[in-house]
Design an enzyme around this catalytic site. Structure first.
Site, PDB file in Angstrom:
ATOM      1  CG  HIS A 190      -8.492   0.249  -2.669  1.00  0.00           C
ATOM      2  ND1 HIS A 190      -7.714  -0.850  -2.347  1.00  0.00           N
ATOM      3  CD2 HIS A 190      -9.118   0.606  -1.509  1.00  0.00           C
ATOM      4  CE1 HIS A 190      -7.877  -1.135  -1.067  1.00  0.00           C
ATOM      5  NE2 HIS A 190      -8.713  -0.272  -0.531  1.00  0.00           N
ATOM      6  CD  GLN A 201     -12.865  -1.519  -0.431  1.00  0.00           C
ATOM      7  OE1 GLN A 201     -12.003  -1.484   0.425  1.00  0.00           O
ATOM      8  NE2 GLN A 201     -14.093  -1.945  -0.179  1.00  0.00           N
ATOM      9  CB  CYS A 214     -14.092   1.398   0.327  1.00  0.00           C
ATOM     10  SG  CYS A 214     -13.563   3.119   0.423  1.00  0.00           S
ATOM     11  NE  ARG A 254     -10.356  -5.155   0.677  1.00  0.00           N
ATOM     12  CZ  ARG A 254      -9.610  -4.146   1.141  1.00  0.00           C
ATOM     13  NH1 ARG A 254     -10.172  -3.136   1.768  1.00  0.00           N
ATOM     14  NH2 ARG A 254      -8.296  -4.127   0.962  1.00  0.00           N
ATOM     15  CG  ASP A 270     -13.560   6.463  -0.553  1.00  0.00           C
ATOM     16  OD1 ASP A 270     -13.496   6.399   0.694  1.00  0.00           O
ATOM     17  OD2 ASP A 270     -12.563   6.307  -1.291  1.00  0.00           O
ATOM     18  NE  ARG A 305      -3.790   0.679   2.015  1.00  0.00           N
ATOM     19  CZ  ARG A 305      -4.991   0.756   2.599  1.00  0.00           C
ATOM     20  NH1 ARG A 305      -5.166   1.454   3.704  1.00  0.00           N
ATOM     21  NH2 ARG A 305      -6.010   0.113   2.072  1.00  0.00           N
TER      22      ARG A 305
HETATM   23  N1  NVA Z   1      -9.980   6.684  -1.082  1.00  0.00           N
HETATM   24  C1  NVA Z   1      -9.579   6.269   0.239  1.00  0.00           C
HETATM   25  C2  NVA Z   1      -9.787   4.794   0.392  1.00  0.00           C
HETATM   26  C3  NVA Z   1      -9.400   4.237   1.727  1.00  0.00           C
HETATM   27  C4  NVA Z   1      -9.566   2.766   1.825  1.00  0.00           C
HETATM   28  C5  NVA Z   1      -8.126   6.650   0.464  1.00  0.00           C
HETATM   29  O1  NVA Z   1      -7.311   6.500  -0.459  1.00  0.00           O
HETATM   30  O2  NVA Z   1      -7.793   7.115   1.547  1.00  0.00           O
HETATM   31  N1   CP Z   2     -11.117  -0.076   2.760  1.00  0.00           N
HETATM   32  C1   CP Z   2      -9.826  -0.151   3.152  1.00  0.00           C
HETATM   33  O1   CP Z   2      -8.906  -0.427   2.354  1.00  0.00           O
HETATM   34  O2   CP Z   2      -9.640   0.046   4.486  1.00  0.00           O
HETATM   35  P1   CP Z   2      -8.262   0.243   5.256  1.00  0.00           P
HETATM   36  O3   CP Z   2      -7.706   1.582   4.843  1.00  0.00           O
HETATM   37  O4   CP Z   2      -8.644   0.188   6.697  1.00  0.00           O
HETATM   38  O5   CP Z   2      -7.325  -0.865   4.857  1.00  0.00           O
END
Ligand code: NVA
Ligand code: CP
Length: 319
Positions: free
Chosen positions: A135, A138, A274, A302, A234, A108
Site C-alpha cells: 500500500h 498510504q 491507516c 492522503r 492496522d 486497487r
Molecule cells: N491492511 C488493510 C488496509 C486497508 C486500507 C487492508 O488491506 O484491508
Molecule cells: N487507508 C485506506 O486506504 O483507506 P480506504 O480503504 O478507505 O481507501
C-alpha cells in the site's frame, strides 16, 4: 514542478528513489500550503484518471477523486464488477484500451502481479491504490505526516528520517510491507511485532536485504515500542481475509494498541493507523481518540501526497 518521478508507474515504494520521495514530499507540502490559503491552480487541467476498484474504499477513492478535481482534472470511478474484466477481458487488453482514453490509472486489487501486468501493458502511469502485498500511497502519506508532526527538516537526503523509529504492531500485511520498503529507502528504523503465524513476508524482507536496513522483528509489542517515535497499527484481518477473522482474534489479543502498551513508549510518541479501524480490536477508543493519535491527519494527507504523486507522474506532456 521541481522534477518528475523517474519511473512511469508507482506500484511500490521500491520504484522510488530518495530524490523521488523528496520531490513528492516537497510538492505535497507546497500543495497543502496553497490549498490552506485558498490558492487554486489547475496543473492537470484536461487530464483524466481512471480508478479501478476490486475492493471497497473510502479514503483512497475520495482523496484521489477530490485531488484530481482540485488539480483541474477529472477522475473516473471504474468498479471492477462493471468492467469487461469481470467477463474475462484480459488485463493487458484492458490496459491497452484504457491507455487510449486516460492519462493515468489508479488500481486497487488483490494480486500485486495484476497491477504489474496492467502497468506493463499501459502507456500511461499506473498507481497502486493497494494490493494484498503493498500500500505505497498510504505509507508515503504516513511518512509525510510524521515529518509534519515531528517538525522534521526536509532535505534531499531525507536525513531527518534516519532519526525516527517506527514501531509497527499487529498483522504483517500490505501496510507493514510498504513500511519495510520505506525503511529501506529512507533509513528510518522499523521495529515490527506480530504473532508468529502472521509475520511479514520473507520475500519482502529479502527484497530489501541488499540495503543496510534497520528492520527488526520481535514477538514482543512492548519491546517494539520502546524508544519509538511512532506506534503504528492496522486491522487484524485485511480485505479479503475476513473469513479468517475468528481464527486471528485468538492470537492477536496481545497486540492491541492500548494505554498499557503506550506506557512502555516515550510520552511524545505518535499513534498512527491507516484506517478503517476496528475500534476495540487492534486499537482502543481512548487511544484512537487520545492526544497521541494523528489518524485523521494521516487520512487528510492522503489527499495532498497523492496530488503530488499524480502531478509528478501525470504532469509530463506525454501526448
Ligand atoms: N491492511 C488493510 C488496509 C486497508 C486500507 C487492508 O488491506 O484491508
Ligand atoms: N487507508 C485506506 O486506504 O483507506 P480506504 O480503504 O478507505 O481507501
Amino acid at each position: 514542478i521541481i522534477g518528475y518521478i523517474m519511473r512511469k508507474d508507482l506500484i511500490s515504494i521500491l520504484d522510488l528513489d530518495k530524490t523521488d520521495i523528496f520531490r513528492i514530499f516537497k510538492t505535497a507540502f507546497q500543495l497543502k500550503e496553497k490549498q490552506k490559503k485558498g490558492v487554486r491552480h489547475f496543473l492537470l487541467e484536461g487530464k483524466t484518471l481512471g480508478m479501478i476498484f476490486h475492493k471497497p474504499s473510502t479514503r483512497t477513492r475520495v482523496s484521489f477523486e477530490a485531488g484530481m478535481y482540485q488539480l483541474g482534472g477529472y477522475a473516473l470511478f471504474l468498479s471492477s464488477s462493471e468492467l469487461q474484466l469481470r467477463r474475462g477481458e484480459t488485463i493487458a487488453d484492458t490496459a491497452r484500451t484504457l491507455s487510449r482514453y486516460l492519462d493515468g490509472i489508479m488500481i486497487r486489487t488483490y494480486e500485486h502481479q495484476d497491477v504489474q501486468e496492467l502497468a506493463a501493458h499501459s502507456s500511461v502511469p499506473v498507481i497502486n491504490g493497494l494490493t494484498d502485498r503493498e500500500h505505497p500511497c498510504q505509507v508515503l502519506a504516513d511518512t509525510f505526516t510524521i515529518m509534519e508532526k515531528k517538525k522534521l527538516a526536509l532535505d534531499e537526503e531525507l536525513s531527518s528520517l534516519r532519526e525516527m523509529k517506527v514501531a509497527y504492531v499487529g498483522d504483517g500485511n500490505n501496510v507493514a510491507h510498504s513500511w519495510i520498503h520505506m525503511a529501506a529507502r529512507t533509513g528510518l528504523t522499523l521495529s515490527i511485532s506480530s504473532p508468529d503465524e502472521y509475520r511479514v513476508s520473507q520475500e519482502v524482507l529479502k527484497e530489501v536485504g541488499e540495503f543496510r536496513v534497520s528492520v527488526f522483528l520481535t514477538p514482543s509489542p512492548r519491546e517494539a515500542v520502546r524508544g519509538a517515535d511512532v506506534i503504528y497499527t492496522d486491522v487484524w484481518a485485511s480485505m479479503g481475509k475476513e473469513e479468517e477473522k475468528r481464527e486471528r482474534l485468538k492470537v492477536f489479543g496481545a497486540y492491541q494498541v492500548n494505554r498499557e502498551l503506550l506506557s512502555f513508549a516515550p510520552k511524545d510518541c505518535l499513534v498512527m493507523h491507516c484506517l478503517p479501524a476496528h475500534r476495540g480490536e487492534e486499537i482502543t477508543n481512548d487511544v484512537m481518540d487520545g492526544e497521541w493519535s494523528v489518524v485523521f491527519d494521516q487520512a487528510e494527507n492522503r489527499l495532498h501526497v497523492q496530488k503530488a504523486i499524480m502531478l509528478l507522474l501525470m504532469g509530463r506532456d506525454t501526448r
